[in-house]
Design a protein around this motif. Structure first.
Motif, PDB file in Angstrom:
ATOM      1  N   PRO A 208       0.828  -1.222   0.000  1.00 53.39           N
ATOM      2  CA  PRO A 208       0.000   0.000   0.000  1.00 53.39           C
ATOM      3  C   PRO A 208       0.854   1.260   0.000  1.00 53.39           C
ATOM      4  CG  PRO A 208       0.092  -0.938   2.180  1.00 53.39           C
ATOM      5  CD  PRO A 208       0.823  -1.910   1.308  1.00 53.39           C
ATOM      6  N   GLU A 209       0.275   2.332  -0.373  1.00 54.35           N
ATOM      7  CA  GLU A 209       0.955   3.619  -0.463  1.00 54.35           C
ATOM      8  C   GLU A 209       1.191   4.194   0.913  1.00 54.35           C
ATOM      9  OE1 GLU A 209      -1.173   7.378  -1.718  1.00 54.35           O
ATOM     10  OE2 GLU A 209      -0.024   6.985  -3.545  1.00 54.35           O
ATOM     11  N   ARG A 210       2.385   4.814   1.080  1.00 51.88           N
ATOM     12  CA  ARG A 210       2.710   5.491   2.337  1.00 51.88           C
ATOM     13  C   ARG A 210       2.927   6.966   2.051  1.00 51.88           C
ATOM     14  NH1 ARG A 210       4.584   2.478   6.746  1.00 51.88           N
ATOM     15  NH2 ARG A 210       4.593   0.208   6.405  1.00 51.88           N
ATOM     16  N   SER A 211       2.717   7.776   3.047  1.00 52.51           N
ATOM     17  CA  SER A 211       2.817   9.229   2.862  1.00 52.51           C
ATOM     18  C   SER A 211       3.302   9.883   4.128  1.00 52.51           C
ATOM     19  CB  SER A 211       1.462   9.819   2.453  1.00 52.51           C
ATOM     20  OG  SER A 211       0.499   9.623   3.502  1.00 52.51           O
ATOM     21  N   GLY A 212       3.770  11.114   3.936  1.00 59.44           N
ATOM     22  CA  GLY A 212       4.197  11.934   5.051  1.00 59.44           C
ATOM     23  C   GLY A 212       3.910  13.389   4.739  1.00 59.44           C
ATOM     24  N   ASP A 213       3.622  14.200   5.747  1.00 60.64           N
ATOM     25  CA  ASP A 213       3.277  15.603   5.485  1.00 60.64           C
ATOM     26  C   ASP A 213       3.972  16.517   6.451  1.00 60.64           C
ATOM     27  OD1 ASP A 213       0.010  14.772   6.763  1.00 60.64           O
ATOM     28  OD2 ASP A 213       1.829  15.291   7.884  1.00 60.64           O
ATOM     29  N   ALA A 214       3.952  17.779   6.096  1.00 61.27           N
ATOM     30  CA  ALA A 214       4.525  18.832   6.926  1.00 61.27           C
ATOM     31  C   ALA A 214       3.678  20.093   6.735  1.00 61.27           C
ATOM     32  CB  ALA A 214       5.975  19.071   6.556  1.00 61.27           C
ATOM     33  N   GLN A 215       3.656  20.948   7.722  1.00 60.34           N
ATOM     34  CA  GLN A 215       2.900  22.206   7.651  1.00 60.34           C
ATOM     35  C   GLN A 215       3.778  23.295   7.056  1.00 60.34           C
ATOM     36  OE1 GLN A 215       1.161  23.491  11.334  1.00 60.34           O
ATOM     37  NE2 GLN A 215      -0.747  22.432  10.879  1.00 60.34           N
ATOM     38  N   VAL A 216       3.189  24.048   6.201  1.00 64.67           N
ATOM     39  CA  VAL A 216       3.857  25.207   5.616  1.00 64.67           C
ATOM     40  C   VAL A 216       3.068  26.434   6.079  1.00 64.67           C
ATOM     41  CG1 VAL A 216       4.579  26.383   3.528  1.00 64.67           C
ATOM     42  CG2 VAL A 216       4.616  23.876   3.641  1.00 64.67           C
ATOM     43  N   ILE A 217       3.692  27.245   6.879  1.00 67.88           N
ATOM     44  CA  ILE A 217       3.041  28.450   7.419  1.00 67.88           C
ATOM     45  C   ILE A 217       3.553  29.634   6.614  1.00 67.88           C
ATOM     46  CG2 ILE A 217       2.721  29.882   9.439  1.00 67.88           C
ATOM     47  CD1 ILE A 217       3.208  27.367  11.142  1.00 67.88           C
ATOM     48  N   VAL A 218       2.670  30.250   5.889  1.00 73.68           N
ATOM     49  CA  VAL A 218       2.995  31.382   5.031  1.00 73.68           C
ATOM     50  C   VAL A 218       2.583  32.666   5.756  1.00 73.68           C
ATOM     51  CG1 VAL A 218       2.641  32.503   2.812  1.00 73.68           C
ATOM     52  CG2 VAL A 218       2.677  29.993   2.989  1.00 73.68           C
ATOM     53  N   THR A 219       3.605  33.484   6.022  1.00 72.62           N
ATOM     54  CA  THR A 219       3.361  34.775   6.648  1.00 72.62           C
ATOM     55  C   THR A 219       3.444  35.854   5.569  1.00 72.62           C
ATOM     56  OG1 THR A 219       4.274  34.003   8.728  1.00 72.62           O
ATOM     57  CG2 THR A 219       4.080  36.383   8.419  1.00 72.62           C
ATOM     58  N   VAL A 220       2.412  36.612   5.431  1.00 66.93           N
ATOM     59  CA  VAL A 220       2.345  37.661   4.403  1.00 66.93           C
ATOM     60  C   VAL A 220       3.080  38.882   4.937  1.00 66.93           C
ATOM     61  CG1 VAL A 220       0.859  39.053   2.928  1.00 66.93           C
ATOM     62  CG2 VAL A 220       0.157  36.735   3.591  1.00 66.93           C
ATOM     63  N   LEU A 221       4.077  39.311   4.152  1.00 69.26           N
ATOM     64  CA  LEU A 221       4.896  40.460   4.550  1.00 69.26           C
ATOM     65  C   LEU A 221       4.656  41.619   3.577  1.00 69.26           C
ATOM     66  CD1 LEU A 221       8.250  38.614   5.267  1.00 69.26           C
ATOM     67  CD2 LEU A 221       6.473  39.214   6.915  1.00 69.26           C
ATOM     68  N   ASP A 222       5.017  42.673   4.117  1.00 70.81           N
ATOM     69  CA  ASP A 222       4.883  43.864   3.285  1.00 70.81           C
ATOM     70  C   ASP A 222       6.255  44.266   2.775  1.00 70.81           C
ATOM     71  OD1 ASP A 222       3.358  45.685   2.066  1.00 70.81           O
ATOM     72  OD2 ASP A 222       2.998  46.963   3.826  1.00 70.81           O
ATOM     73  N   THR A 223       6.422  44.958   1.707  1.00 70.27           N
ATOM     74  CA  THR A 223       7.677  45.457   1.131  1.00 70.27           C
ATOM     75  C   THR A 223       8.575  44.341   0.681  1.00 70.27           C
ATOM     76  OG1 THR A 223       8.888  45.596   3.219  1.00 70.27           O
ATOM     77  CG2 THR A 223       7.478  47.475   2.639  1.00 70.27           C
ATOM     78  N   ASN A 224       9.864  44.753   0.347  1.00 70.35           N
ATOM     79  CA  ASN A 224      10.948  43.849  -0.082  1.00 70.35           C
ATOM     80  C   ASN A 224      10.424  42.812  -1.058  1.00 70.35           C
ATOM     81  OD1 ASN A 224      13.492  42.865  -0.335  1.00 70.35           O
ATOM     82  ND2 ASN A 224      13.400  41.587   1.508  1.00 70.35           N
ATOM     83  N   ASP A 225      10.381  43.254  -2.278  1.00 74.76           N
ATOM     84  CA  ASP A 225       9.755  42.414  -3.282  1.00 74.76           C
ATOM     85  C   ASP A 225      10.753  41.697  -4.191  1.00 74.76           C
ATOM     86  OD1 ASP A 225      10.681  44.696  -4.392  1.00 74.76           O
ATOM     87  OD2 ASP A 225       8.937  45.071  -5.652  1.00 74.76           O
ATOM     88  N   ASN A 226      12.073  41.710  -3.869  1.00 77.51           N
ATOM     89  CA  ASN A 226      13.087  41.008  -4.678  1.00 77.51           C
ATOM     90  C   ASN A 226      13.848  40.002  -3.787  1.00 77.51           C
ATOM     91  OD1 ASN A 226      13.050  42.281  -7.428  1.00 77.51           O
ATOM     92  ND2 ASN A 226      13.291  44.108  -6.156  1.00 77.51           N
ATOM     93  N   ALA A 227      13.909  38.796  -4.248  1.00 77.29           N
ATOM     94  CA  ALA A 227      14.660  37.755  -3.509  1.00 77.29           C
ATOM     95  C   ALA A 227      16.074  37.668  -4.057  1.00 77.29           C
ATOM     96  CB  ALA A 227      13.960  36.419  -3.663  1.00 77.29           C
ATOM     97  N   PRO A 228      17.037  37.276  -3.229  1.00 81.26           N
ATOM     98  CA  PRO A 228      18.400  37.081  -3.713  1.00 81.26           C
ATOM     99  C   PRO A 228      18.429  35.995  -4.785  1.00 81.26           C
ATOM    100  CG  PRO A 228      18.364  37.136  -1.333  1.00 81.26           C
ATOM    101  CD  PRO A 228      16.925  37.056  -1.761  1.00 81.26           C
ATOM    102  N   ALA A 229      19.346  36.145  -5.709  1.00 87.13           N
ATOM    103  CA  ALA A 229      19.479  35.174  -6.797  1.00 87.13           C
ATOM    104  C   ALA A 229      20.937  34.697  -6.850  1.00 87.13           C
ATOM    105  CB  ALA A 229      19.068  35.798  -8.108  1.00 87.13           C
ATOM    106  N   PHE A 230      21.125  33.363  -6.841  1.00 90.61           N
ATOM    107  CA  PHE A 230      22.485  32.788  -6.928  1.00 90.61           C
ATOM    108  C   PHE A 230      22.988  32.859  -8.349  1.00 90.61           C
ATOM    109  CE2 PHE A 230      21.130  30.762  -2.971  1.00 90.61           C
ATOM    110  CZ  PHE A 230      22.297  30.844  -2.211  1.00 90.61           C
ATOM    111  N   GLU A 231      24.287  32.935  -8.444  1.00 92.73           N
ATOM    112  CA  GLU A 231      24.880  32.922  -9.771  1.00 92.73           C
ATOM    113  C   GLU A 231      24.636  31.586 -10.466  1.00 92.73           C
ATOM    114  OE1 GLU A 231      28.963  33.778  -9.166  1.00 92.73           O
ATOM    115  OE2 GLU A 231      28.686  35.948  -9.007  1.00 92.73           O
TER     116      GLU A 231
END
Length: 818
Positions: A208-231
């Motif tokens: 049978p199929e097995r599964s696992g889960d995790a919670q993702v808590i998304v906090t909505v922030l204001d400002t800073n709209d650019n994320a760092p980008a790796f080369e």
């Protein structure tokens, strides 16, 4: 609820000494896997006798083997993920060893995966800060779930709990690996909802199929709209296995288009990086330099890490890059030599090619650094032969001799092919057991022994000794005599031997005159099986003792009578009277005879030759010689001490044979021979007499000088004695014809009673008167009638208790009248 599905699939086959089985993990204890005896075509009844055993490097015994039947069963359930960790294929390797003869098989268990592990996220809860101004399509990387199962049993799909703002998409990295991303579908409104709680679920493809889960808590922030980008989304680096702490691995770099704190980037390991790797490496938060912070292990050749770049804005944005670090092996593991089986001691008669030991050689380094060559010294009778894989057999390569070398310390040198190579040495002690291959040995093949006759029975004559280089019973020597016939008797009646120490004893007394020499053999035999022996030839020579007196053969006496020889009266000097013939049963010096004239009635008439025993006359016969003589001839040998015999011989001086022989008794005719003892007595008496006369003369002279020097004293030294007194004590002395009178002194003896000491006058002369002395013709050669006058002489007489006294006449003036 956790469900275990166990699939049993057992396949066995033997290829080139190797047998393989396939078994599912978590198989219950006691489940049959197969029959080794049947699969290897070995009689199951011989497994116990041949010391059958399974050898593995695993610390757990997962399988049981019934040596009576060869049945192989599960002893402990196997967890594939624990045994093989992240390997795509999992094997358990065993070595099967049988002895007598030594055989080696390789057994391999392939552990088949079952879906017994559920996917798991590194954390149960993840936090995301999302700026509210982000437009739909914005993406956020989510962590991968881990499933230790392989193939379809591993993670296959991800799903997200239903919501109106986010959806889940799968992305592929440059190496082909996939990861989930959270995609914004609808703009966020912080004032309406500042936090979104999502559930991400990972599912595998098992049944049978097995599964696992995790919670993702998304906090909505204001400002800073650019994320760092790796080369680069993927960084690759390589580092040596033995790199010390602080060694730089690589440097990552990311940029942020924002300004100020929103554009300042901080580097760290993301939560997708395992905790042990986060401890093994350090990343500088400002520079992005990744450095070593622990001991690297080449067993994990590629290390996978995730680096997060996050800005310092109020609503910090981040991005991740993957770092793959390849650990380059260095030759830092020495080869390990393990003695799997050892047969020691081995008999010294082992044939070349006999297997002594089985060795396992392992080097944990991979590649060329893990390849090992083995060798042993060339000057020993052993050889190291490769068996298969990493096994070697130590076999005999020459003949063994325990008496030369009783044990070998064989140094096995294992060298890997690394640069520089690492060498490991293992010493194996092989002892050589003794076999009875050496007979006892005497120092010589024969020996000569001299034994003096008349020995005591039971006396030790000599000792033989043999050596045997073998040990224990093989080297224990016992002695025995090989029986032979000696002069009609068995050797055992003459000699005996101590079987332990080799002492040889006389059982009887030897007589040189009966047995002069003989030889026999002493057998020295060891206690081996079969016993070995050797013989020593012993030559016995009986040494003569002077135990036999000479035997007179001629002339012989019968019934105690004396043999008589007749010598003519006209015989000249050197006439052969007879020859004494004698024999001595001894030999050598003890039989050398000499002849001596012990007694003779006339020693001047006969002599005997000491060498030939011939009795001859020393002179011609005289008319005054007695007609019969008796001589005793002594025959003695030259032994020590000397022994002798005598023979008495009667000699008759006659020109013809008389009708009746006279009697020759023990009495000797004529004067006896002057012996040495008589001569010594005569000399002693003469010496004593000479001393005594000298002492008397000394007294007379002393007295005479004393009277001359003291004339006033009463006495008659100067003619002072009256005539009447002189006549009163006058004595007559008569001398025997054989007497000798000294010219100055004569001793006078008389009878009378004296009350005091007187001096007397005396006269000495030759004549018929009573007061004169009659002298021998030797004194002064006086003729008959001549007188020797001593006009005046002093005679001193001392008082004595008896009627006898002695007078010493000392003449003053001697007048000789013819």
């Amino acid at each position: 609820m956790r469900v275990h599905l166990m699939v049993f699939c057992f396949i066995s086959y033997t290829v080139n000494g190797q047998i393989e089985y396939s078994i599912s993990e978590e198989t219950e204890r006691g489940v049959s896997v197969g029959n080794i005896a049947k699969d290897l075509e070995i009689d199951a009844t011989t497994l116990s006798l041949r010391k059958f055993r399974m050898i593995t490097s695993s610390s757990k015994q997962y399988f049981n083997l019934d040596v009576s039947t060869g049945a192989l069963t599960v002893n402990e359930p196997i967890d594939r993920e624990q045994v093989c960790e992240l390997k795509t294929t999992c094997f358990l390797n065993y070595e099967l060893v049988l002895e007598n003869p030594l055989e080696l098989y390789k057994m391999e268990f392939k552990i088949q995966d079952i879906n017994d592990n559920s996917p798991r996220f590194p954390l149960n809860e993840y936090h995301l800060n999302v700026a509210e101004f982000l437009s739909p399509g914005a993406r956020f990387t989510l962590p991968n779930a881990q499933d230790f199962d392989e193939g379809t049993n591993s993670v296959q799909t991800y799903s997200l709990s239903p919501n109106e703002h986010f959806r889940l998409e799968m992305q592929t990295r440059g190496d082909g690996s996939k990861y989930p991303e959270l995609v914004l579908e609808k703009p966020l409104d912080r004032e309406q909802q500042s936090t979104h709680r999502l559930v991400i679920t990972a599912k595998d493809g098992g049944n049978p199929e097995r599964s696992g889960d995790a919670q993702v808590i998304v906090t909505v922030l204001d400002t800073n709209d650019n994320a760092p980008a790796f080369e680069h989304s993927l960084y690759r680096a390589s580092i040596l296995e033995n790199s010390p702490n602080g060694t730089l691995v690589t440097k990552v770099h990311a940029t942020d288009l924002d300004e100020g704190q929103n554009g300042e980037i901080r580097y760290s390991f993301s939560n997708s990086t395992s905790a042990d790797l986060q401890r093994l490496f350090l990343i500088h938060p400002q520079t992005g330099e990744v450095k070593v912070n622990g001991i690297l292990d080449v067993q994990r050749p590629v290390l996978e890490m995730f680096i997060e770049a996050r800005d310092k804005g109020a609503f910090g944005m981040s991005s991740t890059a993957k770092l793959l670090v390849e650990v380059t092996d260095v030759n830092n593991n020495a080869p390990e030599v393990t003695v799997t089986s050892l047969s020691s001691p081995i008999p010294e008669d082992a044939v070349p090619g006999t297997v002594i030991a089985l060795l396992s050689v392992l080097d944990k380094d991979p590649g060329e650094n893990g390849k090992v060559t083995c060798q042993i010294p060339a000057n020993i009778p052993f050889q190291l032969k490769p068996s298969f894989d990493n096994y070697y057999s130590l076999v005999t390569h020459g003949l063994l001799d325990r008496e030369l070398v009783s044990e070998y310390n064989i140094t096995i040198t294992a060298t890997d092919l690394g640069s520089p190579p690492i060498v490991t040495q293992k010493t194996v002690l092989v002892q050589i057991s003794d076999v009875n291959d050496n007979p006892p040995k005497f120092a010589r093949q024969s020996c000569d022994i001299s034994v003096t006759e008349n020995n005591h029975p039971g006396a030790s004559l000599f000792r033989v000794s043999a050596s045997d280089p073998d040990i224990s019973g093989n080297g224990q020597v016992s002695y025995a005599l090989r029986d032979i016939d000696i002069t009609g008797s068995s050797l055992s009646s003459f000699l005996s031997v101590n079987s332990e120490n080799g002492n040889i004893y006389a059982k009887s007394t030897f007589d040189y005159e009966q047995l002069r020499s003989f030889h026999f053999q002493v057998i020295a035999k060891d206690n081996g099986s079969p016993a070995l022996s050797t013989a020593l030839t012993v030559n016995i020579f009986i040494a003569d003792q002077n135990d036999n007196a000479p035997v007179i053969l001629y002339p012989g006496a019968r019934n105690g009578s004396v043999a008589v020889e007749i010598v003519p009266r006209l015989a000249d000097a050197g006439y052969l009277v007879t020859k004494v013939v004698a024999d001595d049963a001894d030999s050598g010096q003890n039989a050398w005879l000499s002849y001596h004239l012990q007694q003779s009635s006339d020693s001047s008439l006969f002599k005997v030759s000491p060498n030939t025993g011939e009795l001859r006359t020393t002179r011609s016969m005289r008319s005054t010689d007695s007609i019969k003589h008796k001589v005793v001839i002594l025959v003695k040998d030259s032994g020590e001490p000397s022994l002798s015999s005598t023979v008495a011989l009667g000699i008759l001086l006659a020109d013809s044979l008389p009708q009746a022989l006279p009697d020759f008794g023990d009495r000797m005719e004529g004067q006896e021979q002057l012996t040495s003892l008589n001569l010594y007595l005569i000399i002693s008496l003469a010496s004593i007499s000479f001393v005594f006369l000298g002492f008397v003369l000394f007294l007379l002279l002393t007295r005479f000088f004393h009277c001359r020097t003291n004339p006033s004293r009463s006495g008659c030294c100067s003619g002072c004695c009256p005539v009447d007194e002189h006549d009163k004590y006058r004595f007559n002395v008569r001398m025997l014809p054989s007497s000798h009178l000294t010219p100055d002194m004569v001793e006078v003896s008389g009878v009378g009673k004296l009350t005091q000491t007187y001096l007397y006058r005396a006269s000495l002369g030759v004549g018929p008167s009573n007061n004169n002395l009659l002298l021998n013709g030797d004194v002064g050669n006086l003729s008959n009638g001549a007188g020797l006058q001593v006009p005046t002489a002093c005679v001193q007489v001392r008082k004595v208790k008896s009627d006898h006294f002695n007078a010493i006449v000392v003449p003053h003036v001697v007048n000789v009248v013819l």
